[in-house]
Design an enzyme around this catalytic site. Structure first.
Site, PDB file in Angstrom:
ATOM      1  N   HIS A  16      33.858  41.507  39.438  1.00 18.84           N
ATOM      2  CA  HIS A  16      34.662  40.787  40.355  1.00 18.84           C
ATOM      3  C   HIS A  16      35.544  41.666  40.985  1.00 18.84           C
ATOM      4  O   HIS A  16      36.537  42.461  40.809  1.00 18.84           O
ATOM      5  CB  HIS A  16      35.609  39.842  39.268  1.00 18.84           C
ATOM      6  CG  HIS A  16      36.512  39.033  40.114  1.00 18.84           C
ATOM      7  ND1 HIS A  16      37.489  38.164  39.518  1.00 18.84           N
ATOM      8  CD2 HIS A  16      37.220  39.413  41.248  1.00 18.84           C
ATOM      9  CE1 HIS A  16      38.007  37.552  40.212  1.00 18.84           C
ATOM     10  NE2 HIS A  16      38.274  38.244  41.450  1.00 18.84           N
ATOM     11  N   HIS A  18      36.292  42.417  45.442  1.00 13.38           N
ATOM     12  CA  HIS A  18      36.469  41.892  46.784  1.00 13.38           C
ATOM     13  C   HIS A  18      36.297  43.399  47.507  1.00 13.38           C
ATOM     14  O   HIS A  18      37.221  44.075  47.310  1.00 13.38           O
ATOM     15  CB  HIS A  18      37.615  41.038  46.951  1.00 13.38           C
ATOM     16  CG  HIS A  18      37.834  39.981  46.317  1.00 13.38           C
ATOM     17  ND1 HIS A  18      37.547  38.619  46.886  1.00 13.38           N
ATOM     18  CD2 HIS A  18      38.467  39.924  45.000  1.00 13.38           C
ATOM     19  CE1 HIS A  18      37.849  37.851  45.814  1.00 13.38           C
ATOM     20  NE2 HIS A  18      38.505  38.517  44.849  1.00 13.38           N
ATOM     21  N   HIS A 196      36.354  31.457  41.686  1.00 13.01           N
ATOM     22  CA  HIS A 196      37.705  31.653  41.394  1.00 13.01           C
ATOM     23  C   HIS A 196      38.122  30.225  40.774  1.00 13.01           C
ATOM     24  O   HIS A 196      38.250  29.260  41.549  1.00 13.01           O
ATOM     25  CB  HIS A 196      38.536  32.223  42.205  1.00 13.01           C
ATOM     26  CG  HIS A 196      38.283  33.773  42.635  1.00 13.01           C
ATOM     27  ND1 HIS A 196      37.215  34.179  43.146  1.00 13.01           N
ATOM     28  CD2 HIS A 196      39.104  34.767  42.736  1.00 13.01           C
ATOM     29  CE1 HIS A 196      37.108  35.490  43.461  1.00 13.01           C
ATOM     30  NE2 HIS A 196      38.642  35.814  43.324  1.00 13.01           N
ATOM     31  N   GLU A 199      43.031  31.109  37.888  1.00 12.61           N
ATOM     32  CA  GLU A 199      43.743  32.323  38.166  1.00 12.61           C
ATOM     33  C   GLU A 199      45.312  31.949  38.027  1.00 12.61           C
ATOM     34  O   GLU A 199      45.896  32.221  37.138  1.00 12.61           O
ATOM     35  CB  GLU A 199      43.665  32.980  39.265  1.00 12.61           C
ATOM     36  CG  GLU A 199      44.248  34.254  39.920  1.00 12.61           C
ATOM     37  CD  GLU A 199      43.922  34.817  41.220  1.00 12.61           C
ATOM     38  OE1 GLU A 199      43.290  34.030  41.990  1.00 12.61           O
ATOM     39  OE2 GLU A 199      44.375  35.844  41.398  1.00 12.61           O
ATOM     40  N   ASP A 277      39.161  43.669  40.733  1.00 10.12           N
ATOM     41  CA  ASP A 277      39.547  42.289  42.008  1.00 10.12           C
ATOM     42  C   ASP A 277      39.664  43.121  43.372  1.00 10.12           C
ATOM     43  O   ASP A 277      39.002  43.077  44.063  1.00 10.12           O
ATOM     44  CB  ASP A 277      40.911  41.562  41.316  1.00 10.12           C
ATOM     45  CG  ASP A 277      41.039  40.314  42.088  1.00 10.12           C
ATOM     46  OD1 ASP A 277      40.130  39.942  42.742  1.00 10.12           O
ATOM     47  OD2 ASP A 277      41.830  39.815  41.907  1.00 10.12           O
ATOM     48  N   ASP A 278      41.141  43.679  43.525  1.00 10.16           N
ATOM     49  CA  ASP A 278      41.460  44.194  44.700  1.00 10.16           C
ATOM     50  C   ASP A 278      42.109  45.639  44.326  1.00 10.16           C
ATOM     51  O   ASP A 278      43.375  45.705  44.608  1.00 10.16           O
ATOM     52  CB  ASP A 278      42.317  43.415  45.465  1.00 10.16           C
ATOM     53  CG  ASP A 278      41.738  42.058  45.811  1.00 10.16           C
ATOM     54  OD1 ASP A 278      40.898  42.027  46.549  1.00 10.16           O
ATOM     55  OD2 ASP A 278      42.174  40.993  45.212  1.00 10.16           O
TER      56      ASP A 278
HETATM   57  N1  ADE Z   1      40.934  37.118  47.398  1.00 14.59           N
HETATM   58  C1  ADE Z   1      40.980  38.442  47.263  1.00 14.59           C
HETATM   59  N2  ADE Z   1      41.487  38.558  45.992  1.00 14.59           N
HETATM   60  C2  ADE Z   1      41.537  37.260  45.472  1.00 14.59           C
HETATM   61  C3  ADE Z   1      42.184  36.657  44.270  1.00 14.59           C
HETATM   62  N3  ADE Z   1      42.528  37.601  43.210  1.00 14.59           N
HETATM   63  N4  ADE Z   1      42.270  35.445  44.096  1.00 14.59           N
HETATM   64  C4  ADE Z   1      41.791  34.682  44.963  1.00 14.59           C
HETATM   65  N5  ADE Z   1      41.416  35.134  46.354  1.00 14.59           N
HETATM   66  C5  ADE Z   1      41.301  36.559  46.513  1.00 14.59           C
HETATM   67 ZN    ZN Z   2      39.337  37.692  43.184  1.00 15.39          ZN
END
Ligand code: ADE
Ligand code: ZN
Length: 329
Positions: A16, A18, A196, A199, A277-278
């Protein structure tokens, strides 16, 4: 071996991630200069200070703004190459990477520029240090399903590079049922599906992702604990949940890491693993997520081992490759 060394040195898969979320402020400024793009921060420190989010929506606003510095194929290559080097550093041997074509095509960047830059960098990493990878194209759920059909058709020309499709962006008020037809078509074309769900959104969204979008994995899924029947279903079928602990803290899904539900999820025999994630926005890459989460939840070496094994079990690698890596943990 200490637990810290065990975390750092073990092979692991990241499921996971991005790619646009790996854009470090330093690289954002360098690309802004290279492409003559205006960014709303005076300097790197000011950007870092702005990474103080109240929820998913407040993060997405800054994340889409940052992505505007990505213009040429070389930019997507450089972005992805930087992440590949992080994989090497963290002993990530297999990465399944999300990209958001609509974030770029809506600004007039061509689909080919985006996918070719990402793909060429991953191919180089595979050749130079053996990183294996899959690319997953995400639809932006704040946009109409109609827009999704357009990028799905563009993706067909790159079927050899794109393994599956996913669903990301603003979860609240954008339930999976909005994209049922789009996902049916993607499956017909031969793409695997993930989404997703859970969350910030309710357990109902996880049910919908499973029943209407036929997903093989749920991204995040931490809200499942609110629904006992759902937990039973996820656990019985060992449906993977790609949990992202530092992301959940930065986006205030949990107040602090000590309150994170990952240990409860392990106790319920859910198929969970840790992801970043990011990472450029949330304070750390995969090893950092594992190290901080282990400490905050006092996870045992066996629990950490389960998380690492689950990262391979939940991947789209062949059964043979999964076994090979798991044997090395
Ligand atoms: N796009 C990038 N990170 C995300 C996240 N945590 N949830 C939804 N969309 C995303
Ligand atoms: Zn994500």
């Amino acid at each position: 071996m200490s637990l810290l060394d065990f975390i750092k040195k073990s092979p692991k898969a990241e499921l996971h991630l991005h790619i646009e979320g790996t854009l470090e402020p330093e690289q954002m400024f360098a690309l802004a200069k290279r492409n003559n793009i205006h960014i709303p921060f005076k300097n790197i420190n000011e950007a870092k200070k702005a990474y103080n989010f109240s929820n998913l929506e407040s993060f997405l606003k800054i994340y889409y703004e940052g992505a505007k510095v990505l213009v040429k194929e070389q930019d997507f290559f450089d972005l992805t190459w930087a992440y590949a080097l992080k994989c090497k550093e963290d002993n990530i041997v297999h990465a399944e990477i999300f990209f958001d074509p609509q974030t770029h095509t809506d600004r007039g960047i061509s689909f080919d520029v985006v996918i070719n830059g990402i793909y060429k960098a991953l191919q180089k990493a595979q050749k130079e240090f053996g990183l294996s990878f899959k690319i997953i194209m995400c639809f932006l759920r704040h946009l109409d399903e109609k827009e999704g059909f357009k990028v799905l058709d563009e993706a067909l020309a790159h079927k050899d590079k794109i393994y599956g499709v996913g669903l990301d962006s603003s979860e609240t008020d954008n339930p999976p049922n909005k994209y049922e037809k789009l996902f049916k078509k993607a499956i017909k074309y031969g793409f695997i599906t993930v989404a997703h769900a859970g969350e910030e959104g309710p357990p109902e969204y996880i049910w919908e992702a499973l029943n209407l979008l036929n997903v093989k994995r749920i991204d995040h899924g931490v809200q499942c604990l609110k629904d006992e029947k759902l937990v039973e279903k996820l656990s019985e079928n060992q449906i993977p949940l790609t949990v992202c602990p530092l992301s959940n803290i930065k986006l205030r899904v949990f107040n602090k890491l000590e309150d994170h539900s990952l240990k409860k999820m392990l106790d319920k025999k859910l198929m969970v693993m840790v992801n970043s994630d990011d990472p450029a926005y949330f304070g750390g890459y995969l090893n950092q997520n594992l190290i901080e989460t282990q400490a905050a939840l006092n996870l045992s070496k066996n629990e950490v081992k389960t998380l690492l094994i689950n990262s391979f079990k939940s991947s789209f690698l062949s059964e043979e490759k999964k076994k090979e890596w798991i044997n090395q943990i």
